[in-house]
Design an enzyme around this catalytic site. Structure first.
Site, PDB file in Angstrom:
ATOM      1  N   ARG A 188       0.811  -1.228   0.000  1.00  0.00           N
ATOM      2  CA  ARG A 188       0.000   0.000   0.000  1.00  0.00           C
ATOM      3  C   ARG A 188       0.839   1.270   0.000  1.00  0.00           C
ATOM      4  O   ARG A 188       0.457   2.268   0.590  1.00  0.00           O
ATOM      5  CB  ARG A 188      -0.976   0.029   1.173  1.00  0.00           C
ATOM      6  CG  ARG A 188      -1.994  -1.061   1.166  1.00  0.00           C
ATOM      7  CD  ARG A 188      -2.885  -1.062  -0.075  1.00  0.00           C
ATOM      8  NE  ARG A 188      -3.650  -2.277  -0.103  1.00  0.00           N
ATOM      9  CZ  ARG A 188      -3.234  -3.407  -0.690  1.00  0.00           C
ATOM     10  NH1 ARG A 188      -2.107  -3.446  -1.369  1.00  0.00           N
ATOM     11  NH2 ARG A 188      -3.960  -4.500  -0.649  1.00  0.00           N
TER      12      ARG A 188
ATOM     13  N   SER B  78     -10.462   0.105   3.024  1.00  0.00           N
ATOM     14  CA  SER B  78      -9.823  -0.171   4.321  1.00  0.00           C
ATOM     15  C   SER B  78      -9.333   1.130   4.938  1.00  0.00           C
ATOM     16  O   SER B  78      -8.626   1.904   4.288  1.00  0.00           O
ATOM     17  CB  SER B  78      -8.633  -1.115   4.140  1.00  0.00           C
ATOM     18  OG  SER B  78      -9.091  -2.351   3.667  1.00  0.00           O
TER      19      SER B  78
ATOM     20  N   GLU C 279      -4.601   3.707   6.150  1.00  0.00           N
ATOM     21  CA  GLU C 279      -4.383   3.428   4.722  1.00  0.00           C
ATOM     22  C   GLU C 279      -5.015   4.541   3.897  1.00  0.00           C
ATOM     23  O   GLU C 279      -4.464   5.013   2.916  1.00  0.00           O
ATOM     24  CB  GLU C 279      -5.013   2.085   4.330  1.00  0.00           C
ATOM     25  CG  GLU C 279      -4.850   1.802   2.846  1.00  0.00           C
ATOM     26  CD  GLU C 279      -5.269   0.395   2.445  1.00  0.00           C
ATOM     27  OE1 GLU C 279      -5.004  -0.553   3.201  1.00  0.00           O
ATOM     28  OE2 GLU C 279      -5.883   0.256   1.365  1.00  0.00           O
TER      29      GLU C 279
HETATM   30  C1  LIG Z   1     -15.466  -0.312  -1.348  1.00  0.00           C
HETATM   31  C2  LIG Z   1     -13.977  -0.116  -1.517  1.00  0.00           C
HETATM   32  C3  LIG Z   1     -13.162  -1.234  -1.586  1.00  0.00           C
HETATM   33  C4  LIG Z   1     -11.784  -1.075  -1.741  1.00  0.00           C
HETATM   34  N1  LIG Z   1     -10.997  -2.193  -1.814  1.00  0.00           N
HETATM   35  C5  LIG Z   1      -9.669  -2.077  -2.004  1.00  0.00           C
HETATM   36  C6  LIG Z   1      -8.842  -3.242  -2.132  1.00  0.00           C
HETATM   37  O1  LIG Z   1      -9.291  -4.378  -2.102  1.00  0.00           O
HETATM   38  N2  LIG Z   1      -7.500  -3.058  -2.296  1.00  0.00           N
HETATM   39  C7  LIG Z   1      -6.954  -1.815  -2.366  1.00  0.00           C
HETATM   40  O2  LIG Z   1      -5.734  -1.709  -2.528  1.00  0.00           O
HETATM   41  N3  LIG Z   1      -7.715  -0.692  -2.246  1.00  0.00           N
HETATM   42  C8  LIG Z   1      -9.049  -0.804  -2.076  1.00  0.00           C
HETATM   43  N4  LIG Z   1      -9.831   0.328  -1.966  1.00  0.00           N
HETATM   44  C9  LIG Z   1      -9.173   1.655  -1.969  1.00  0.00           C
HETATM   45  C10 LIG Z   1      -9.120   2.311  -3.359  1.00  0.00           C
HETATM   46  O3  LIG Z   1     -10.105   1.771  -4.182  1.00  0.00           O
HETATM   47  C11 LIG Z   1      -7.769   2.133  -4.043  1.00  0.00           C
HETATM   48  O4  LIG Z   1      -6.735   2.643  -3.246  1.00  0.00           O
HETATM   49  C12 LIG Z   1      -7.745   2.826  -5.410  1.00  0.00           C
HETATM   50  O5  LIG Z   1      -6.635   2.359  -6.123  1.00  0.00           O
HETATM   51  C13 LIG Z   1      -7.731   4.349  -5.338  1.00  0.00           C
HETATM   52  O6  LIG Z   1      -7.944   4.884  -6.649  1.00  0.00           O
HETATM   53  P1  LIG Z   1      -8.629   6.317  -6.860  1.00  0.00           P
HETATM   54  O7  LIG Z   1      -8.594   6.635  -8.295  1.00  0.00           O
HETATM   55  O8  LIG Z   1      -9.959   6.343  -6.218  1.00  0.00           O
HETATM   56  O9  LIG Z   1      -7.609   7.225  -6.067  1.00  0.00           O
HETATM   57  P2  LIG Z   1      -7.937   8.530  -5.201  1.00  0.00           P
HETATM   58  O10 LIG Z   1      -8.667   8.101  -3.972  1.00  0.00           O
HETATM   59  O11 LIG Z   1      -8.542   9.569  -6.048  1.00  0.00           O
HETATM   60  O12 LIG Z   1      -6.468   8.952  -4.800  1.00  0.00           O
HETATM   61  C14 LIG Z   1      -5.680   8.153  -3.938  1.00  0.00           C
HETATM   62  C15 LIG Z   1      -4.295   8.783  -3.841  1.00  0.00           C
HETATM   63  O13 LIG Z   1      -3.644   8.668  -5.099  1.00  0.00           O
HETATM   64  C16 LIG Z   1      -3.287   9.963  -5.595  1.00  0.00           C
HETATM   65  N5  LIG Z   1      -3.475   9.927  -7.048  1.00  0.00           N
HETATM   66  C17 LIG Z   1      -4.603   9.599  -7.734  1.00  0.00           C
HETATM   67  N6  LIG Z   1      -4.349   9.601  -9.042  1.00  0.00           N
HETATM   68  C18 LIG Z   1      -3.054   9.934  -9.202  1.00  0.00           C
HETATM   69  C19 LIG Z   1      -2.194  10.097 -10.324  1.00  0.00           C
HETATM   70  N7  LIG Z   1      -2.615   9.932 -11.572  1.00  0.00           N
HETATM   71  N8  LIG Z   1      -0.885  10.442 -10.109  1.00  0.00           N
HETATM   72  C20 LIG Z   1      -0.433  10.625  -8.855  1.00  0.00           C
HETATM   73  N9  LIG Z   1      -1.217  10.509  -7.745  1.00  0.00           N
HETATM   74  C21 LIG Z   1      -2.494  10.146  -7.915  1.00  0.00           C
HETATM   75  C22 LIG Z   1      -4.205  10.945  -4.902  1.00  0.00           C
HETATM   76  O14 LIG Z   1      -3.595  12.210  -4.815  1.00  0.00           O
HETATM   77  C23 LIG Z   1      -4.350  10.275  -3.526  1.00  0.00           C
HETATM   78  O15 LIG Z   1      -3.242  10.563  -2.722  1.00  0.00           O
HETATM   79  C24 LIG Z   1     -11.212   0.212  -1.805  1.00  0.00           C
HETATM   80  C25 LIG Z   1     -12.050   1.336  -1.738  1.00  0.00           C
HETATM   81  C26 LIG Z   1     -13.421   1.179  -1.612  1.00  0.00           C
HETATM   82  C27 LIG Z   1     -14.296   2.390  -1.566  1.00  0.00           C
END
Ligand SMILES: Cc1cc2nc3c(=O)[nH]c(=O)nc-3n(C[C@H](O)[C@H](O)[C@H](O)COP(=O)(O)OP(=O)(O)OC[C@H]3O[C@@H](n4cnc5c(N)ncnc54)[C@H](O)[C@@H]3O)c2cc1C
Length: 325
Positions: free
Chosen positions: A176, A226, A296
């Site tokens: 992570r 998480s 996380e």
């Molecule tokens: C119901 C649910 C289940 C989930 N299950 C999992 C799981 O099983 N495993 C897991 O690992 N995660 C899980 N997550 C967490 C999340 O889905 C992941 O971490 C996902 O990869 C985040 O993507 P996002 O586009 O929503 O990022 P965001 O939430 O928009 O951003 C997350 C971080 O990444 C940065 N960021 C985003 N895009 C970029 C970019 N292009 N360049 C640089 N920085 C960037 C943002 O600034 C922020 O710091 C879950 C979330 C939910 C709501």
């Protein structure tokens, strides 16, 4: 420059939609978060780069957002230019065994495209919400696999060196986390390397992973995945459940009754509600087990006393944070 002047400049650049005081709760899966002083959705990769170059040159604070599924945004919002990857970084090119995709592409879409091209390696990600960019930064993972296993290279915007390609190794993926968290890097697109696979087996694994998710996580309620990292080899959910925290509530924020490492928004939860609940959970787990859970979910907003936007400032990492308990 004030926010109206910044927005005006971005509009003149004609990169895409620009809004002032955009409520970020509209852009997070938690449905929590105050306004971004300026919110911009560039339409193209060049547009994203142009905005990034400009805010860097003008020394304007900026923040990039994918689908907002792993962030907790302050109720006070963010005094920064928030750049969304949702529109401009959407390109996908499948050339087996590789897929090149923009950071704004949803991970689930990539899983389906991989399955269609009979490529294996991405089945673990089928039910991880969010964009490829967010998944790279977080080294998102599930079912024993993570992005580190499939990323060949990433096209990054580097605040110091401009646009360049880095290898998967350079991204230093760990559980992570990745170098993206510590470097002024924005992921623009990535090349994933997969393997030829059996289409039936790929679909079956994806189906199994989706059903498992529905059974074990509160997918129907607003949440941010998480809340705490697993203190490996243990599980945050197990520790939180062991202190009887399921169902604990602060305002409209509640520790999920289905999965203790999820906090759900039961209506109008605020970031303050979530933080208060996180502190309580963290304190009780520490008292019962001596283990300090680390968040996380990423905090976006000012720290207490208006400091930098990091958990460290909210809690002062590790032992120091315990003074607040
Ligand atoms: C119901 C649910 C289940 C989930 N299950 C999992 C799981 O099983 N495993 C897991 O690992 N995660 C899980 N997550 C967490 C999340 O889905 C992941 O971490 C996902 O990869 C985040 O993507 P996002 O586009 O929503 O990022 P965001 O939430 O928009 O951003 C997350 C971080 O990444 C940065 N960021 C985003 N895009 C970029 C970019 N292009 N360049 C640089 N920085 C960037 C943002 O600034 C922020 O710091 C879950 C979330 C939910 C709501």
């Amino acid at each position: 420059m004030n926010k109206e002047e910044i927005a005006q400049h971005l509009m003149v650049m004609r990169v895409g939609t620009v809004r002032v005081d955009e409520p970020l709760k509209r852009h997070t899966s938690f449905r929590i978060g105050g306004p971004a002083s300026v919110f911009v959705e560039p339409e193209t990769l060049d547009g994203v780069v142009a905005v990034l170059d400009w805010v860097r040159d003008e020394k304007i604070p900026y923040f990039i957002i994918g689908q907002g599924t792993n962030i907790l945004v302050s109720d006070r919002g963010v005094d920064a230019v928030v750049i969304s990857t949702a529109r401009g970084l959407k390109g996908v090119e499948v050339s087996p065994p590789r897929i090149r995709a923009g950071s704004g592409v949803l991970l689930t879409k990539l899983c389906h495209l991989a399955a269609k091209a009979q490529l294996t390696g991405l089945e673990f990600a089928i039910s991880i919400p969010g964009t490829l960019g967010g998944a790279l930064v977080m080294n998102a993972g599930a079912h024993g696999s993570a992005m580190v296993e499939v990323v060949e290279s990433v096209l990054v915007w580097d605040a110091r060196e401009g646009v360049r390609t880095i290898s998967g190794d350079e991204a230093q993926f760990e559980y992570r986390q990745s170098r993206f968290m510590h470097y002024p890097w924005i992921a623009l697109e990535a090349v994933l390397q997969l393997r030829p696979g059996n289409p039936d087996a790929i679909r079956q694994t994806m189906q199994h992973n989706m059903e498992y998710r529905k059974r074990t996580q509160p997918v129907g309620e607003p949440n941010a995945g998480s809340i705490f990292k697993n203190p490996l080899p243990d599980y945050a959910g197990r520790l939180i459940e062991s202190v009887g925290a399921k169902g604990w509530r602060e305002g409209d924020a509640e520790v999920s009754r289905l999965h203790a490492n999820f906090i759900v928004n039961r209506g109008n939860a605020t970031a303050k509600d979530v933080l208060t609940l996180m502190r309580r959970v963290r304190r009780e787990v520490y008292r019962a087990t001596g283990i300090i859970l680390k968040p996380e979910v990423r905090w976006i907003g000012p720290g207490e006393g208006g400091a930098e936007a990091t958990w460290e400032n909210l809690w002062c990492e590790e032992g120091a944070g315990l003074r607040e308990f």
